[in-house]
Design a protein around this motif. Structure first.
Motif, PDB file in Angstrom:
ATOM      1  N   LEU A 196       0.824  -1.206   0.000  1.00 56.79           N
ATOM      2  CA  LEU A 196       0.000   0.000   0.000  1.00 56.79           C
ATOM      3  C   LEU A 196       0.860   1.259   0.000  1.00 56.79           C
ATOM      4  O   LEU A 196       0.512   2.264  -0.639  1.00 56.79           O
ATOM      5  CB  LEU A 196      -0.940  -0.013   1.201  1.00 56.79           C
ATOM      6  N   SER A 197       1.991   1.220   0.689  1.00 55.80           N
ATOM      7  CA  SER A 197       2.911   2.355   0.660  1.00 55.80           C
ATOM      8  C   SER A 197       3.454   2.570  -0.753  1.00 55.80           C
ATOM      9  O   SER A 197       3.574   3.711  -1.231  1.00 55.80           O
ATOM     10  CB  SER A 197       4.057   2.103   1.643  1.00 55.80           C
ATOM     11  N   TYR A 198       3.771   1.478  -1.420  1.00 61.21           N
ATOM     12  CA  TYR A 198       4.255   1.551  -2.803  1.00 61.21           C
ATOM     13  C   TYR A 198       3.198   2.152  -3.721  1.00 61.21           C
ATOM     14  O   TYR A 198       3.490   3.030  -4.544  1.00 61.21           O
ATOM     15  CB  TYR A 198       4.637   0.147  -3.254  1.00 61.21           C
ATOM     16  N   MET A 199       1.931   1.694  -3.570  1.00 66.98           N
ATOM     17  CA  MET A 199       0.838   2.238  -4.383  1.00 66.98           C
ATOM     18  C   MET A 199       0.674   3.740  -4.131  1.00 66.98           C
ATOM     19  O   MET A 199       0.475   4.527  -5.059  1.00 66.98           O
ATOM     20  CB  MET A 199      -0.463   1.517  -4.068  1.00 66.98           C
ATOM     21  N   ALA A 200       0.758   4.131  -2.860  1.00 62.72           N
ATOM     22  CA  ALA A 200       0.625   5.558  -2.531  1.00 62.72           C
ATOM     23  C   ALA A 200       1.750   6.369  -3.157  1.00 62.72           C
ATOM     24  O   ALA A 200       1.534   7.467  -3.696  1.00 62.72           O
ATOM     25  CB  ALA A 200       0.610   5.732  -1.014  1.00 62.72           C
TER      26      ALA A 200
ATOM     27  N   GLN B  53      -7.841 -10.098   1.378  1.00 62.58           N
ATOM     28  CA  GLN B  53      -7.259  -9.595   0.133  1.00 62.58           C
ATOM     29  C   GLN B  53      -8.164  -8.534  -0.483  1.00 62.58           C
ATOM     30  O   GLN B  53      -7.685  -7.542  -1.044  1.00 62.58           O
ATOM     31  CB  GLN B  53      -7.040 -10.754  -0.841  1.00 62.58           C
ATOM     32  N   GLN B  54      -9.456  -8.752  -0.366  1.00 62.25           N
ATOM     33  CA  GLN B  54     -10.421  -7.781  -0.872  1.00 62.25           C
ATOM     34  C   GLN B  54     -10.278  -6.438  -0.151  1.00 62.25           C
ATOM     35  O   GLN B  54     -10.350  -5.369  -0.760  1.00 62.25           O
ATOM     36  CB  GLN B  54     -11.826  -8.352  -0.650  1.00 62.25           C
ATOM     37  N   ARG B  55     -10.064  -6.510   1.150  1.00 61.88           N
ATOM     38  CA  ARG B  55      -9.878  -5.272   1.920  1.00 61.88           C
ATOM     39  C   ARG B  55      -8.604  -4.548   1.477  1.00 61.88           C
ATOM     40  O   ARG B  55      -8.586  -3.317   1.357  1.00 61.88           O
ATOM     41  CB  ARG B  55      -9.805  -5.587   3.417  1.00 61.88           C
ATOM     42  N   VAL B  56      -7.537  -5.311   1.240  1.00 59.82           N
ATOM     43  CA  VAL B  56      -6.292  -4.698   0.777  1.00 59.82           C
ATOM     44  C   VAL B  56      -6.497  -4.062  -0.599  1.00 59.82           C
ATOM     45  O   VAL B  56      -6.000  -2.961  -0.873  1.00 59.82           O
ATOM     46  CB  VAL B  56      -5.152  -5.733   0.732  1.00 59.82           C
ATOM     47  N   GLN B  57      -7.248  -4.729  -1.452  1.00 62.18           N
ATOM     48  CA  GLN B  57      -7.493  -4.179  -2.790  1.00 62.18           C
ATOM     49  C   GLN B  57      -8.256  -2.862  -2.707  1.00 62.18           C
ATOM     50  O   GLN B  57      -7.971  -1.907  -3.445  1.00 62.18           O
ATOM     51  CB  GLN B  57      -8.289  -5.181  -3.619  1.00 62.18           C
ATOM     52  N   LEU B  58      -9.236  -2.778  -1.789  1.00 62.56           N
ATOM     53  CA  LEU B  58      -9.950  -1.511  -1.613  1.00 62.56           C
ATOM     54  C   LEU B  58      -9.018  -0.442  -1.048  1.00 62.56           C
ATOM     55  O   LEU B  58      -9.057   0.717  -1.484  1.00 62.56           O
ATOM     56  CB  LEU B  58     -11.156  -1.702  -0.698  1.00 62.56           C
ATOM     57  N   ALA B  59      -8.170  -0.832  -0.094  1.00 63.91           N
ATOM     58  CA  ALA B  59      -7.205   0.132   0.442  1.00 63.91           C
ATOM     59  C   ALA B  59      -6.298   0.664  -0.658  1.00 63.91           C
ATOM     60  O   ALA B  59      -5.956   1.855  -0.685  1.00 63.91           O
ATOM     61  CB  ALA B  59      -6.371  -0.526   1.541  1.00 63.91           C
ATOM     62  N   ALA B  60      -5.914  -0.193  -1.602  1.00 65.05           N
ATOM     63  CA  ALA B  60      -5.067   0.237  -2.716  1.00 65.05           C
ATOM     64  C   ALA B  60      -5.790   1.264  -3.592  1.00 65.05           C
ATOM     65  O   ALA B  60      -5.157   2.164  -4.167  1.00 65.05           O
ATOM     66  CB  ALA B  60      -4.634  -0.963  -3.551  1.00 65.05           C
ATOM     67  N   ALA B  61      -7.109   1.127  -3.705  1.00 61.78           N
ATOM     68  CA  ALA B  61      -7.888   2.087  -4.490  1.00 61.78           C
ATOM     69  C   ALA B  61      -8.068   3.409  -3.749  1.00 61.78           C
ATOM     70  O   ALA B  61      -8.291   4.446  -4.378  1.00 61.78           O
ATOM     71  CB  ALA B  61      -9.251   1.488  -4.826  1.00 61.78           C
ATOM     72  N   LEU B  62      -7.951   3.371  -2.421  1.00 59.58           N
ATOM     73  CA  LEU B  62      -8.233   4.557  -1.605  1.00 59.58           C
ATOM     74  C   LEU B  62      -6.988   5.279  -1.103  1.00 59.58           C
ATOM     75  O   LEU B  62      -7.083   6.416  -0.639  1.00 59.58           O
ATOM     76  CB  LEU B  62      -9.071   4.152  -0.383  1.00 59.58           C
ATOM     77  N   VAL B  63      -5.834   4.644  -1.208  1.00 53.74           N
ATOM     78  CA  VAL B  63      -4.668   5.120  -0.483  1.00 53.74           C
ATOM     79  C   VAL B  63      -4.210   6.506  -0.927  1.00 53.74           C
ATOM     80  O   VAL B  63      -3.542   7.224  -0.167  1.00 53.74           O
ATOM     81  CB  VAL B  63      -3.525   4.080  -0.596  1.00 53.74           C
ATOM     82  N   HIS B  64      -4.581   6.929  -2.128  1.00 55.56           N
ATOM     83  CA  HIS B  64      -4.184   8.267  -2.590  1.00 55.56           C
ATOM     84  C   HIS B  64      -5.343   9.268  -2.500  1.00 55.56           C
ATOM     85  O   HIS B  64      -5.282  10.342  -3.099  1.00 55.56           O
ATOM     86  CB  HIS B  64      -3.658   8.203  -4.031  1.00 55.56           C
TER      87      HIS B  64
END
Length: 237
Positions: free
Chosen positions: A89-93, A130-141
């Motif tokens: 998630l840090s990488y995605m951000a 994994q679904q929660r992580v995927q949503l976090a990846a969509a929201l992290v920015h």
């Protein structure tokens, strides 16, 4: 979006699809399998180009820069299975230019109930987590629009409640949230407006209240207050 049309060879995937989403609106996009939901979302995000029509944001055509400020959760999940949750998630951000990517990752990990799994590799998680992580990846920015393809698929009731709460809270900040789902009772509970698509054509669109109200024209039989399931069944006959 206005008049979206897309063909794959001889097959018409979208045929003049038009609808609009208001700021802060939870918008449900529903239809049978193969109706054109995923194709529409991919066009919104620039993964596919339409053969005709266009997607507009605040009245102007979309550019790459504008799309980079959107959040997208694809139907085919796009996580790196070997990476640990926080690092991912840090990488995605960081890819989105977030000033404090580690802090952003931590905030969304906490908000989505993943604190105890932050240092686990994604492949070690249950499908629901994994679904929660995927949503976090969509929201992290902190996106200006959320486009989510079947975000509740495979979740248990607790996971559905967690994700529902996160999405409702985020929409309350003024960000439109567009999501597809086959769980019509959930769409009816969460959404202010919906669009129903069948065979690439929009068959109904509007607020849930308008579609269910006395003047609705989707359900032909006499039902005083049709549910979204009633509307869906009639629309896709």
């Amino acid at each position: 979006m206005a008049g979206l049309t897309r063909r794959f060879g001889d097959r018409v995937a979208l045929d003049g699809v038009s609808f609009s989403v208001e700021p802060g609106q939870m918008f449900g996009f529903v239809g049978p399998n193969g109706a054109g939901k995923t194709t529409t979302m991919r066009i919104i995000m620039g993964v596919l180009a339409p053969d005709a029509g266009e997607v507009r944001w605040n009245g102007a055509p979309l550019s790459f820069g504008v799309r980079s400020r959107f959040g997208y959760m694809p139907e085919e999940r796009g996580l790196y299975p070997k990476m640990r949750v926080h690092r991912q998630l840090s990488y995605m951000a960081a890819l989105h230019g977030v000033e404090d990517p580690d802090g952003a990752a931590t905030r969304w990990i906490e908000r989505l109930g993943l604190t105890e799994r932050a240092e686990d590799r994604v492949e070690q998680l249950s499908l629901g987590n994994q679904q929660r992580v995927q949503l976090a990846a969509a929201l992290v920015h902190e996106p200006e629009l959320l486009v989510l393809d079947e975000p509740f698929s495979g979740l248990d009731p607790v996971g559905v409640d967690v994700l529902s709460g996160v999405l409702l809270d985020y929409a309350r900040t003024g960000v439109p949230v567009v999501f597809s789902s086959h769980q019509l009772d959930l769409v009816e509970r969460l959404c202010e407006a919906v669009a129903i698509i069948k065979d690439g054509r929009l068959v109904a669109s509007g607020t849930v209240e308008d579609l269910r109200g006395p003047g609705q024209k989707v359900v032909k039989e006499v039902i005083e207050r049709p549910t979204l399931t009633d509307l869906f069944r009639e629309a896709v006959k």
